[in-house]
Design a protein around this motif. Structure first.
Motif, PDB file in Angstrom:
ATOM      1  N   PRO A 135       2.600  -0.476   5.759  1.00  0.00           N
ATOM      2  CA  PRO A 135       1.468  -0.900   4.955  1.00  0.00           C
ATOM      3  C   PRO A 135       1.172  -0.190   4.118  1.00  0.00           C
ATOM      4  O   PRO A 135       1.233   0.964   3.910  1.00  0.00           O
ATOM      5  CB  PRO A 135       0.196  -1.417   6.110  1.00  0.00           C
ATOM      6  CG  PRO A 135       0.646  -0.429   7.195  1.00  0.00           C
ATOM      7  CD  PRO A 135       1.968  -0.146   7.565  1.00  0.00           C
ATOM      8  N   LYS A 136       0.738  -0.898   2.776  1.00  0.00           N
ATOM      9  CA  LYS A 136       0.189   0.008   1.764  1.00  0.00           C
ATOM     10  C   LYS A 136      -1.047   0.595   1.808  1.00  0.00           C
ATOM     11  O   LYS A 136      -1.891  -0.135   2.272  1.00  0.00           O
ATOM     12  CB  LYS A 136       0.279  -0.916   0.393  1.00  0.00           C
ATOM     13  CG  LYS A 136       1.841  -1.028   0.188  1.00  0.00           C
ATOM     14  CD  LYS A 136       1.752  -2.250  -1.251  1.00  0.00           C
ATOM     15  CE  LYS A 136       3.001  -2.896  -1.538  1.00  0.00           C
ATOM     16  NZ  LYS A 136       3.044  -3.511  -2.601  1.00  0.00           N
ATOM     17  N   ILE A 137      -1.230   1.951   1.285  1.00  0.00           N
ATOM     18  CA  ILE A 137      -2.483   2.532   1.181  1.00  0.00           C
ATOM     19  C   ILE A 137      -2.347   2.630  -0.506  1.00  0.00           C
ATOM     20  O   ILE A 137      -1.388   3.214  -1.057  1.00  0.00           O
ATOM     21  CB  ILE A 137      -2.621   4.057   1.594  1.00  0.00           C
ATOM     22  CG1 ILE A 137      -2.759   3.814   3.199  1.00  0.00           C
ATOM     23  CG2 ILE A 137      -3.719   4.660   1.302  1.00  0.00           C
ATOM     24  CD1 ILE A 137      -2.806   5.304   3.903  1.00  0.00           C
ATOM     25  N   ARG A 138      -3.642   2.169  -0.988  1.00  0.00           N
ATOM     26  CA  ARG A 138      -3.700   2.148  -2.407  1.00  0.00           C
ATOM     27  C   ARG A 138      -3.293   3.462  -3.301  1.00  0.00           C
ATOM     28  O   ARG A 138      -3.881   4.493  -2.824  1.00  0.00           O
ATOM     29  CB  ARG A 138      -5.072   1.719  -3.007  1.00  0.00           C
ATOM     30  CG  ARG A 138      -5.049   1.469  -4.582  1.00  0.00           C
ATOM     31  CD  ARG A 138      -6.751   1.411  -4.963  1.00  0.00           C
ATOM     32  NE  ARG A 138      -7.152   0.103  -4.225  1.00  0.00           N
ATOM     33  CZ  ARG A 138      -6.962  -1.150  -4.594  1.00  0.00           C
ATOM     34  NH1 ARG A 138      -6.245  -1.504  -5.580  1.00  0.00           N
ATOM     35  NH2 ARG A 138      -7.556  -2.164  -3.651  1.00  0.00           N
ATOM     36  N   THR A 139      -2.274   3.208  -4.145  1.00  0.00           N
ATOM     37  CA  THR A 139      -2.014   4.421  -5.228  1.00  0.00           C
ATOM     38  C   THR A 139      -1.920   3.926  -6.330  1.00  0.00           C
ATOM     39  O   THR A 139      -1.769   2.784  -6.679  1.00  0.00           O
ATOM     40  CB  THR A 139      -0.613   5.060  -4.596  1.00  0.00           C
ATOM     41  OG1 THR A 139       0.313   4.136  -4.597  1.00  0.00           O
ATOM     42  CG2 THR A 139      -0.900   5.718  -3.209  1.00  0.00           C
ATOM     43  N   ASN A 140      -1.874   4.838  -7.570  1.00  0.00           N
ATOM     44  CA  ASN A 140      -1.780   4.609  -8.774  1.00  0.00           C
ATOM     45  C   ASN A 140      -0.315   4.510  -9.078  1.00  0.00           C
ATOM     46  O   ASN A 140       0.472   4.544  -8.169  1.00  0.00           O
ATOM     47  CB  ASN A 140      -2.679   5.298  -9.783  1.00  0.00           C
ATOM     48  CG  ASN A 140      -2.256   6.829  -9.806  1.00  0.00           C
ATOM     49  OD1 ASN A 140      -1.241   7.133  -9.206  1.00  0.00           O
ATOM     50  ND2 ASN A 140      -3.060   7.919 -10.082  1.00  0.00           N
ATOM     51  N   GLU A 141      -0.005   4.334 -10.566  1.00  0.00           N
ATOM     52  CA  GLU A 141       1.306   4.192 -10.921  1.00  0.00           C
ATOM     53  C   GLU A 141       2.062   5.514 -10.867  1.00  0.00           C
ATOM     54  O   GLU A 141       3.313   5.708 -10.655  1.00  0.00           O
ATOM     55  CB  GLU A 141       1.336   3.844 -12.382  1.00  0.00           C
ATOM     56  CG  GLU A 141       1.011   2.417 -12.502  1.00  0.00           C
ATOM     57  CD  GLU A 141       1.304   2.148 -14.075  1.00  0.00           C
ATOM     58  OE1 GLU A 141       1.606   2.767 -14.785  1.00  0.00           O
ATOM     59  OE2 GLU A 141       0.854   0.708 -14.231  1.00  0.00           O
ATOM     60  N   GLN A 142       1.194   6.584 -10.332  1.00  0.00           N
ATOM     61  CA  GLN A 142       2.002   8.006 -10.310  1.00  0.00           C
ATOM     62  C   GLN A 142       2.203   8.329  -8.675  1.00  0.00           C
ATOM     63  O   GLN A 142       2.522   9.434  -8.184  1.00  0.00           O
ATOM     64  CB  GLN A 142       1.089   9.002 -10.853  1.00  0.00           C
ATOM     65  CG  GLN A 142       1.319   8.952 -12.589  1.00  0.00           C
ATOM     66  CD  GLN A 142       0.614   7.917 -13.390  1.00  0.00           C
ATOM     67  OE1 GLN A 142      -0.500   7.804 -12.666  1.00  0.00           O
ATOM     68  NE2 GLN A 142       1.260   7.215 -13.918  1.00  0.00           N
ATOM     69  N   PHE A 143       1.782   7.376  -7.804  1.00  0.00           N
ATOM     70  CA  PHE A 143       1.661   7.454  -6.248  1.00  0.00           C
ATOM     71  C   PHE A 143       0.655   8.506  -5.926  1.00  0.00           C
ATOM     72  O   PHE A 143       0.654   9.112  -4.898  1.00  0.00           O
ATOM     73  CB  PHE A 143       3.166   7.815  -5.853  1.00  0.00           C
ATOM     74  CG  PHE A 143       4.248   7.025  -5.944  1.00  0.00           C
ATOM     75  CD1 PHE A 143       4.585   5.980  -4.888  1.00  0.00           C
ATOM     76  CD2 PHE A 143       5.107   6.606  -7.091  1.00  0.00           C
ATOM     77  CE1 PHE A 143       5.254   5.101  -5.456  1.00  0.00           C
ATOM     78  CE2 PHE A 143       5.844   6.029  -7.550  1.00  0.00           C
ATOM     79  CZ  PHE A 143       6.168   4.942  -6.320  1.00  0.00           C
ATOM     80  N   GLU A 144      -0.426   8.511  -6.736  1.00  0.00           N
ATOM     81  CA  GLU A 144      -1.600   9.479  -6.377  1.00  0.00           C
ATOM     82  C   GLU A 144      -2.782   8.678  -5.685  1.00  0.00           C
ATOM     83  O   GLU A 144      -2.878   7.497  -6.166  1.00  0.00           O
ATOM     84  CB  GLU A 144      -2.210  10.126  -7.436  1.00  0.00           C
ATOM     85  CG  GLU A 144      -3.396  11.290  -7.019  1.00  0.00           C
ATOM     86  CD  GLU A 144      -3.895  12.043  -8.071  1.00  0.00           C
ATOM     87  OE1 GLU A 144      -4.494  12.951  -8.039  1.00  0.00           O
ATOM     88  OE2 GLU A 144      -3.636  11.600  -9.175  1.00  0.00           O
TER      89      GLU A 144
END
Length: 443
Positions: free
Chosen positions: A401-410
């Motif tokens: 499942p996804k944990i929120r990250t930005n477009e740079q995967f941070e």
């Protein structure tokens, strides 16, 4: 003090480390993995119960699942949602860079092939099917292992690598402090790339840092084995084809199509499933063709998704590695297939399985999806699907499942990145590797 600590030596972590060392050789980097270095990954156990590894090195260690068949599909059509996260154009550029790296380390010994066929796409649409396209660099196990060994040799001269190392805690007080069984690591940035096998470990440490996972997905599917020339009408236009169907209450996509391949047992998450093996892995090519039609299901938590898989596949296994096989004509007519019928079937199963009735053991959605897909497929082919085609229950693809990250995967914790399958965005070797390159650019 390290600039970057990469936890997990799978495909995404390796490509990230490669890009960082290539463009910033001054960075002080450490890679930590609970498994072994590639040359020591020698486990050949056929099942988890017969495996003697404390940490099974079939799946864990340098290279991760990249040392398996090494099939890199360069596409946004499937294999994850990288294109939706960072833009299709950038995703394609990063996957092209992945292929360049693979070739620079010997992967160009096998040719890149393409599955794009405008004519087939048009004909398929008429019959309710969508053709998903890709460019493929299929290394095979031997070449994939050789490529990743060369990558290991390159990285070992440029970064610190700790194997058979457990990370017991991740804390942040300005810098990150990692406690391990081999000592303490202090670093400015942490990248988690432990893949699906490290999911539980990742969620435990992310939760302590205030990060919680979202909804979860699991794909279950029936694996089909048909006579080798059944799909000649469409495979003459492409080495393999990935087809998608959307019906009432489901979507299904074919996966891992293996002309002249065979079916083997796959062991994951304590379950036993039918899996396809490509003819390149065989000394003698088989006479059949196989693929799985995967249908996704969605749950609020990963625990619920795993419980669903355990209920369905574990119920079939009956704690004795049982897999069910049934003739497609019997499946259509709602009657079981017994072992004596299988023994006389013109299409002989390449995997030893137990004759039975999938209708009685598989949720109705998956049976209906397959039968509707086969109807559409025979209309596309212009010929009937052979009645002696056999179907196995049941294959699965597991997702994080996804944990929120930005477009740079941070993540929302500054300096903490989740790449590869840990991000919940990538489900293929190529997109996992590309996510590592993307995060490296950010760092």
């Amino acid at each position: 003090m390290y600039d970057v600590a990469i936890i997990g030596a799978g495909v995404s972590g390796i490509f990230m480390a490669y890009k960082l060392t290539l463009e910033h050789p001054e960075y002080n980097i450490i890679m930590i993995d609970k498994g072994k270095q590639l040359s020591e990954r020698t486990c050949k156990a056929e099942s988890k119960s017969s495996c003697k590894c404390e940490v099974c090195d079939q799946y864990i260690g340098f290279g991760g699942l990249g040392k398996s068949e090494g099939k890199f599909n360069y596409t946004n059509d499937f294999g994850g949602s990288l294109g939706r996260k960072i833009g299709n154009q950038k995703a394609e550029a990063l996957m092209s860079e992945v292929d360049d790296v693979i070739c620079s380390f010997g992967g160009n010994e096998t040719e890149l092939y393409h599955t794009h066929s405008p004519n087939l796409q048009q004909r398929a649409e008429i019959h309710g099917l969508k053709v998903l396209t890709t460019s493929v660099r299929h290394l095979g196990t031997a070449l994939s292992t050789a490529v990743f060994q060369k990558l290991y040799n390159y990285l070992s001269k440029r970064i610190d690598m700790w194997f058979e190392t457990d990370v017991s805690s991740i804390n942040k007080d300005g810098s990150f402090v990692l406690e391990t069984n081999h000592g303490t690591v202090i670093t400015e940035k942490v990248v988690i790339s432990t893949g699906n096998s490290g999911g539980q470990w990742m969620y435990k440490h992310c939760e302590k840092l205030g990060l919680k996972p979202g909804p979860s997905r699991i794909d279950l599917g029936l694996r089909v084995e048909m006579r080798g020339n059944q799909l000649d009408q469409i495979l003459k236009e492409a080495f393999e084809t990935k087809l998608h169907i959307a019906g009432e209450g489901y979507e299904g996509t074919t996966y891992c199509m293996n002309p002249n391949g065979r079916i083997i047992r796959k062991y994951q998450h304590g379950l036993v499933m039918p899996d396809g093996q490509n003819k390149r892995e065989e000394k003698t090519p088989g006479s059949n063709l196989n693929f799985t039609l995967f249908v996704p299901s969605f749950f609020d938590t990963k625990k619920e998704a795993d419980q669903f898989a355990e209920k369905v596949i574990g119920g079939i296994n009956q704690k004795r590695a049982r897999i069910v096989v049934q003739r497609v004509q019997d499946l259509k007519n709602g009657r079981p297939t017994n072992d004596s019928v299988i023994a006389q079937n013109t299409i002989q199963p390449s995997l030893e399985a137990e004759g039975g009735s999938l209708v009685d053991e598989v949720p109705q959605k998956f049976v209906r999806a397959l039968l509707e897909f086969l109807d559409a497929l025979q209309n596309l082919l212009g010929e009937p699907i052979d009645d002696d085609t056999v179907v196995y229950g049941m294959d699965a693809k597991f997702y994080e499942p996804k944990i929120r990250t930005n477009e740079q995967f941070e993540t929302e914790v500054p300096g903490l990145y989740l790449i590869g399958d840990c991000s919940g965005e990538t489900h293929s070797l190529s997109q996992a590797a590309a996510s590592g390159l993307c995060a490296a650019e950010s760092i």
